[in-house]
Design a protein around this motif. Structure first.
Motif, PDB file in Angstrom:
ATOM      1  N   TYR A 308     -37.878 -90.317-133.635  1.00 22.90           N
ATOM      2  CA  TYR A 308     -39.090 -90.221-132.837  1.00 22.90           C
ATOM      3  C   TYR A 308     -40.248 -89.722-133.711  1.00 22.90           C
ATOM      4  O   TYR A 308     -40.031 -89.034-134.710  1.00 22.90           O
ATOM      5  CB  TYR A 308     -38.904 -89.220-131.698  1.00 22.90           C
ATOM      6  CG  TYR A 308     -38.191 -89.735-130.468  1.00 22.90           C
ATOM      7  CD1 TYR A 308     -37.589 -90.991-130.427  1.00 22.90           C
ATOM      8  CD2 TYR A 308     -38.110 -88.933-129.325  1.00 22.90           C
ATOM      9  CE1 TYR A 308     -36.927 -91.433-129.292  1.00 22.90           C
ATOM     10  CE2 TYR A 308     -37.454 -89.363-128.188  1.00 22.90           C
ATOM     11  CZ  TYR A 308     -36.869 -90.614-128.172  1.00 22.90           C
ATOM     12  OH  TYR A 308     -36.215 -91.040-127.045  1.00 22.90           O
ATOM     13  N   LEU A 312     -42.896 -85.490-131.032  1.00 24.58           N
ATOM     14  CA  LEU A 312     -42.045 -85.800-129.885  1.00 24.58           C
ATOM     15  C   LEU A 312     -40.576 -85.583-130.198  1.00 24.58           C
ATOM     16  O   LEU A 312     -39.704 -85.881-129.386  1.00 24.58           O
ATOM     17  CB  LEU A 312     -42.250 -87.260-129.450  1.00 24.58           C
ATOM     18  CG  LEU A 312     -43.471 -87.614-128.594  1.00 24.58           C
ATOM     19  CD1 LEU A 312     -44.768 -87.284-129.319  1.00 24.58           C
ATOM     20  CD2 LEU A 312     -43.461 -89.094-128.224  1.00 24.58           C
ATOM     21  N   PHE A 345     -44.082 -95.420-125.715  1.00 29.00           N
ATOM     22  CA  PHE A 345     -44.560 -94.384-124.811  1.00 29.00           C
ATOM     23  C   PHE A 345     -45.982 -94.666-124.335  1.00 29.00           C
ATOM     24  O   PHE A 345     -46.833 -95.065-125.128  1.00 29.00           O
ATOM     25  CB  PHE A 345     -44.569 -93.015-125.498  1.00 29.00           C
ATOM     26  CG  PHE A 345     -43.220 -92.469-125.827  1.00 29.00           C
ATOM     27  CD1 PHE A 345     -42.516 -91.702-124.904  1.00 29.00           C
ATOM     28  CD2 PHE A 345     -42.652 -92.694-127.075  1.00 29.00           C
ATOM     29  CE1 PHE A 345     -41.273 -91.176-125.213  1.00 29.00           C
ATOM     30  CE2 PHE A 345     -41.412 -92.172-127.401  1.00 29.00           C
ATOM     31  CZ  PHE A 345     -40.719 -91.408-126.462  1.00 29.00           C
ATOM     32  N   GLN A 349     -46.259 -90.309-120.711  1.00 30.42           N
ATOM     33  CA  GLN A 349     -44.846 -90.218-121.084  1.00 30.42           C
ATOM     34  C   GLN A 349     -44.674 -89.462-122.393  1.00 30.42           C
ATOM     35  O   GLN A 349     -43.769 -88.631-122.535  1.00 30.42           O
ATOM     36  CB  GLN A 349     -44.245 -91.619-121.221  1.00 30.42           C
ATOM     37  CG  GLN A 349     -44.072 -92.363-119.922  1.00 30.42           C
ATOM     38  CD  GLN A 349     -43.709 -93.831-120.132  1.00 30.42           C
ATOM     39  OE1 GLN A 349     -43.903 -94.380-121.235  1.00 30.42           O
ATOM     40  NE2 GLN A 349     -43.204 -94.476-119.098  1.00 30.42           N
ATOM     41  N   ALA A 350     -45.543 -89.737-123.340  1.00 30.32           N
ATOM     42  CA  ALA A 350     -45.473 -89.043-124.629  1.00 30.32           C
ATOM     43  C   ALA A 350     -45.750 -87.555-124.458  1.00 30.32           C
ATOM     44  O   ALA A 350     -45.132 -86.717-125.134  1.00 30.32           O
ATOM     45  CB  ALA A 350     -46.477 -89.655-125.606  1.00 30.32           C
ATOM     46  N   GLN A 353     -42.576 -85.931-123.226  1.00 29.82           N
ATOM     47  CA  GLN A 353     -41.592 -85.861-124.302  1.00 29.82           C
ATOM     48  C   GLN A 353     -41.986 -84.789-125.325  1.00 29.82           C
ATOM     49  O   GLN A 353     -41.130 -84.051-125.827  1.00 29.82           O
ATOM     50  CB  GLN A 353     -41.463 -87.218-124.988  1.00 29.82           C
ATOM     51  CG  GLN A 353     -40.543 -87.236-126.211  1.00 29.82           C
ATOM     52  CD  GLN A 353     -39.109 -86.830-125.901  1.00 29.82           C
ATOM     53  OE1 GLN A 353     -38.619 -87.073-124.806  1.00 29.82           O
ATOM     54  NE2 GLN A 353     -38.435 -86.220-126.871  1.00 29.82           N
TER      55      GLN A 353
END
Length: 413
Positions: A308, A312, A345, A349-350, A353
């Motif tokens: 990743y 993240l 992402f 969403q990122a 995370q």
């Protein structure tokens, strides 16, 4: 680029010790056992003591979470009682043009933890506009106002605070003392305008003699291709910011020297992990040992170690927290980057995370609807807490880090 060593014996010892620490603490790691998403949120550490010459507003806190002066009250306990959405907003730094910081008044009133100023020439009224913006912070608990004042072409407000040359030029022509003095003068003017955080220094080791570009995110943004020179000059730059009352942010962990591409544009990766350990990590280790209060995590992946983007990745942030023993604020690089969307992402969403992995604050770039994006990030974090994907204790810890870096205590004296 110069290849010789400069600076004090003390800094040289710090650099040598940093190399030894990294080798000792990471020698047992294998790429197969440290894939992104496979490890728990990194543990917290207490940051190193700050230099006695550092101003109170810019030095690192004595502990990861600010505590009360008396009784059983703690900032962490107070934060735990906050609504989840308010906690979520405190972890967001919202972008705004420096010519119109009032455009994010509604976001500041809602409780975002910081604003990121973009532009190339700041108005003479910037200080008064930022002061008015701070008046809108809920509970008057302060606001991180940050920008990029690195030197060279990466300067947002040189017209107000003075100009610095490219770091590569500084690394070739200036001593550490000259770097510190020049940066201190710029930092004093930044602080006077109400800017209390600089997204600098660049601590990447990259000796390529060229300006930053789509294929090379560093170039002249790096002090040198020598680990020892970058360590010395980054420490000097950091000391200058702190002496001027501005919070420094080391970037871009774990080091973008030799990066395959510019992650702002598309997915990119660092050099192999053994090279990162030997070349890229020591300057970060030395600056952390010297009391660095904040670190920006890059959007690069690390071949054979973490899949990743670093901000993240619990794997990479685990190195920062558990190997380098960093206990301060971790900020993501821009979640608007091509490397983030390329990894699958969305920005919200990122953000989830990143906070889950161990980052404390998220940021994104200027766009047509910053308010909508800020709300979408907060919504995603609230939902992640509600469904158990993001532990609420992790969110409280992240929010506490945002307050700690600016020495805000929610408990009465």
């Amino acid at each position: 680029m110069r290849a010789g060593l400069r600076g004090s014996l003390r800094n040289g010892v710090v650099a040598v010790c940093a190399v030894a620490l990294i080798a000792a603490c990471t020698s047992g790691h294998s790429s197969s056992s440290h894939q992104a998403g496979a490890s728990a949120t990194p543990a917290r550490s207490t940051p190193a003591s700050a230099s006695t010459s550092t101003s109170a507003s810019a030095s690192t806190s004595a502990s990861r979470t600010p505590t009360a002066a008396a009784g059983d009250c703690t900032t962490a306990a107070r934060l735990a009682a906050w609504p989840t959405r308010r906690l979520a907003l405190l972890t967001v730094a919202v972008p705004v043009a420096e010519t119109s910081p009032q455009d994010v008044t509604s976001e500041v009133e809602a409780g975002v933890g910081g604003v990121v100023l973009f532009g190339t020439s700041a108005p003479s009224s910037l200080g008064s506009r930022l002061a008015a913006l701070r008046e809108r912070v809920p509970g008057r608990i302060g606001l991180l106002v940050m920008t990029d004042e690195e030197g060279g072409d990466i300067q947002r407000m040189a017209n107000l605070v003075g100009s610095l040359p490219w770091p590569a030029w500084m690394g070739t022509h200036w001593s550490p003392a000259e770097i510190q003095q020049a940066v201190t003068e710029v930092a004093k003017r930044m602080s006077a305008e109400g800017v209390n955080m600089d997204l600098a220094p660049v601590v990447d080791v990259d000796g390529r003699d060229e300006p930053p570009s789509d294929s090379n995110p560093d170039g002249w943004r790096s002090f040198s291709g020598s680990t020892a020179v970058v360590t010395r000059d980054a420490l000097a730059y950091m000391a200058g910011l702190r002496a001027g009352g501005v919070i420094p942010v080391l970037k871009h962990f774990p080091g973008l020297g030799g990066s395959s591409y510019n992650s702002d544009i598309a997915p990119a990766h660092t050099v192999p992990w053994p090279v990162v350990q030997r070349v890229g990590l020591p300057p970060f280790a030395a600056a952390i040992a010297a009391g660095a209060p904040a670190v920006m995590a890059s959007n690069d992946t690390v071949p054979g170690f973490a899949a990743y983007p670093t901000g993240l990745s619990p794997t990479q942030l685990g190195v920062l927290r558990n190997t380098l023993h960093f206990g301060g604020l971790v900020i993501t690089d821009s979640l608007s980057a091509g490397a983030i969307s390329g990894a699958g992402f969305t920005i919200p969403q990122a953000a989830v995370q990143a906070i889950s992995a161990g980052s404390d604050m998220v940021m994104f770039g200027l766009m047509s609807n910053e308010s909508g994006e800020t709300n979408a990030i907060a919504d995603a974090i609230v939902s992640a807490v509600a469904d158990g994907h993001l532990p609420r204790t992790r969110l409280v810890d992240a929010a506490a880090a945002v307050l700690a870096v600016r020495h805000e205590d929610l408990c009465p004296a």
